[in-house]
Write a protein that holds these residues in place. Sequence first.
Motif: not given
Length: 355
Positions: A233-237, A257-258, A282-285, A291-293
């Motif tokens: 089901d994908g990765i949220d965090v 919105h991961a 990185l296009l997936n961002i 959000r990458i922090q």
Amino acid sequence: MGDVGNEEKAAVDSKEWYLTAHALEGVPTSDHLKLRTISLSLAVDSIPDRHLVVQNLLISVDPYNRTRLTGVEDGLYFPPFKLNEAITAITVGRVIRSKDSNYKEGDIVFNFFSPVAEHCVVPSELVRKLDPTSGVPLPDFLSSLGLPGFAAWVGIDVVGDPKPGSNVFISAAAGAVGIYAGQLAKLKGCRVIGSTGSDEKVKLIKEEFGYDDAFNYNKETDLDAALSKYFPDGIDVYFDNVGGKMLEAVLNHVNRHAQILVCGMISQYKKIWTEREGVRNLLNIVGKEVRIQGFMSGSYFDRFEDFTKEMHGYIKEGKISSKHKIYHGIESYLECLSSLFTSSNVGKVIIEVNP
């Protein structure tokens, strides 16, 4: 731990590690770090005001120190160590001389920037007094209540704050930070899966630290396929301690919105920047509005007391567990630092200075 008889001496011989040559890449060796003995005066009039003489009891061994051996100012963590000067680390020690009325001989202190040495003279403003009667074992002040626990707390509770039911992935999950990041995410009601480097570590984080599942990245060599299997089901965090190929694979499995919380990139520390692995997708961002922090624990030190109170409560309630790898003697520092890059350790690596 250690000899408390130094109060009667006018001076003490102390072994310390210092930098003799920059290590641009690879694992540091005795060509880069050496041990020397210095004589440290204990005479009161030789100690500057608001300074302490501390006998180190425990020394924290952390991967970020590898980045400080290069001599290169590349924006990572703290400035590089200088040649022929003692390297520093986080320690727990005992005060054996004091020129500050707020500290007395025998006090146990936490020091953020101590020389990697048996004894040292430090400004009292850099230490924090610990309560050895609190019921918390001293090694925990370098792990769950130290920088690893704080980094995990900042990432999960402050920067990320995942919602209950979120799918959370943590790399280097059996490492000093990953162990606590996983437990904190579980306390928030998340589904937590980790990656680590052996079947033994997979078993450990599932059975002792409450991970819902985990995989051995040395066996699951197709990281993209592994993440498809463990995150249908994908990765949220994603709490990133590794970088490189793992980060690239994660970007194929993030939900819209991961959040990607970048605590460290240990897979890249041994390489000069031109040889570090790039990330091709990185296009997936953009498409997933991810959000990458990145975050530095030091930027949140104003929250350290909040962290201490919350984490201490979890420890007393049995909600947070720790794992330590204890080495003995100041002589073991180089071996300990090298071990961080071999997947041979579990949890927090600590040196007991005078066992």
